[in-house]
Write a protein that holds these residues in place. Structure first.
Motif, PDB file in Angstrom:
ATOM      1  N   GLY A 165      53.150  53.721  14.317  1.00  0.00           N
ATOM      2  CA  GLY A 165      51.865  54.044  14.948  1.00  0.00           C
ATOM      3  C   GLY A 165      50.723  53.240  14.337  1.00  0.00           C
TER       4      GLY A 165
ATOM      5  N   GLU B 292      52.532  61.902  12.446  1.00  0.00           N
ATOM      6  CA  GLU B 292      52.450  60.640  13.178  1.00  0.00           C
ATOM      7  C   GLU B 292      51.413  60.709  14.301  1.00  0.00           C
ATOM      8  N   TYR B 293      51.265  61.898  14.901  1.00  0.00           N
ATOM      9  CA  TYR B 293      50.258  62.043  15.952  1.00  0.00           C
ATOM     10  C   TYR B 293      48.859  62.134  15.335  1.00  0.00           C
TER      11      TYR B 293
ATOM     12  N   THR C 297      47.768  58.617  14.398  1.00  0.00           N
ATOM     13  CA  THR C 297      47.444  57.866  15.619  1.00  0.00           C
ATOM     14  C   THR C 297      46.102  58.312  16.201  1.00  0.00           C
ATOM     15  N   ALA C 298      45.906  59.625  16.262  1.00  0.00           N
ATOM     16  CA  ALA C 298      44.652  60.162  16.827  1.00  0.00           C
ATOM     17  C   ALA C 298      43.459  59.714  15.994  1.00  0.00           C
TER      18      ALA C 298
ATOM     19  N   ALA D 190      42.730  56.072  16.539  1.00  0.00           N
ATOM     20  CA  ALA D 190      42.125  55.875  17.868  1.00  0.00           C
ATOM     21  C   ALA D 190      40.640  56.219  17.837  1.00  0.00           C
TER      22      ALA D 190
END
Lengths: 236, 236
Positions: free
Chosen positions: A95, A225-226, A229-230, A233
């Motif tokens: 990611g 992992e999310y 990534t968030a 972003a």
């Protein structure tokens, strides 16, 4: 494979490369490439462009690259990331790298199991494979740089304060923080992400002492992992 | 499991619940819960709070819940998502649900393999399991709502235009778009995410005809689950 990543060792004569192994199988079996086709190509740590396939041999493809476009700009974020169990490590790495992160400090923390530091994913050849997959996915050529800090305290006391000083924004997610993520300023950003289960109170305090601001990432708890990534972003 | 998700069937008397199976094993083996411990708990489609463990029996835990906090606010985003191969489907679903998405339209597209529609992950019990894992991860109680559209054209012609009209922002990622993602306005947002390999030119045109704005998500190509997570983060 959105990009054929090549390096100097692929050249068989000036202007001509031969690729074999995994990349050849991708070209032949997945992309079903044939002579005359063009393939998006990038030179490791260099320019992007296309290659024209001149031959598909038994075990290798012959291509002529024309590379004249710079790689996409890197993310301004330097990641400080507690080492995670290997499957999660790979997901976070993928990611972060596909989002353009070029510098990651992997650190120890109280909730990092010591065995993670012995994992084969940290060996150079496995790591190189993961990096290649990420660069091929996102269409980048620039290799990232990793540092490993197997002790938390020396890192946050001796190394982190200088990294914070060199950054326009320095933050870490804290479950009880009230401050939301600020809009990203121009310049470098440094972000710390905790282990599964989070940093301890002592570690949170040490990060604050090093100049990092605790921020809330909202009410919802995301898988690492999310979450990474968030965060990337929102900071891009 | 950051939340013990319960429903009416767990009550054995007013004010007392018994949980068995996977949730019991999580409490006993992972959380190592003991009588007197409190566990973050939420009622399916209802309030959040804590439960106090009164007994750990052979095959079930007995708890007394006190639920008085509303669940976190939902994401304003309705997702229109081309059906993906099952492992990717699960990852996108987990990412979207843990980020608070409550409405997903799964649609067919030219690059969606017909076999995906027969996948067991779409069966009610498997789907319910994935939803529970996501709600337990992020600490939410509100079940999402899914619709399935096995034909692209009737969906974009007959259903999508009204969804777009009801939204303050309607967009989809397009590889050749120049417009960057706008800042999210107040109100509902609808976002379409393509299959592996993207929407076709015809599908892109149909989405535009339905009122969706093509936007660029940057130069880098992300794996679907990371792309959806990044998009939701930027729109939250």
């Amino acid at each position: 494979m959105n990009l054929l990543l090549i390096d100097n060792s692929d050249f068989i004569s000036p202007g001509t490369i031969a690729v074999s192994g995994r990349r050849f199988l991708q070209l032949r079996d997945i992309i079903k490439a044939a002579p005359g086709d063009t393939i998006r190509t990038g030179m490791k740590n260099g320019m992007l462009g296309i290659s024209t396939i001149t031959a598909m041999e038994e075990e290798r493809a012959i291509l002529q690259p024309e590379l004249n476009t710079p790689p996409p700009p890197p993310s301004p974020v330097t990641l400080v990331c507690a080492l995670q169990r290997p499957p999660t490590f790979k997901k976070i790495l993928h990611g972060a790298l596909t989002m353009g992160v070029k510098k990651i400090h992997f650190i120890h923390a109280a909730k990092v199991e010591k065995s993670y530091w012995q994992s084969s994913v940290l060996r150079e050849n496995e790591l190189d494979h993961e990096i290649r997959l990420a660069l091929e996915q996102c269409g980048d050529t620039v290799y990232p740089d990793f540092e490993y800090h197997t002790k938390f305290k020396p890192f946050v006391e001796d190394i982190l304060p200088q990294l914070v000083k060199d950054s326009a924004l320095a933050l870490f997610g804290h479950p009880r923080a009230q401050t939301p993520l600020p809009p990203p300023p121009p310049g470098k950003i440094i972000v710390a992400a905790g282990p599964e289960g989070g940093f301890t109170d002592y570690e949170n305090m040490m990060l604050e002492n090093a100049g990092m601001t605790p921020v809330t990432l909202g009410q919802r708890v995301l898988r690492s992992e999310y979450a990474v990534t968030a965060l990337l972003a929102k900071l891009s």
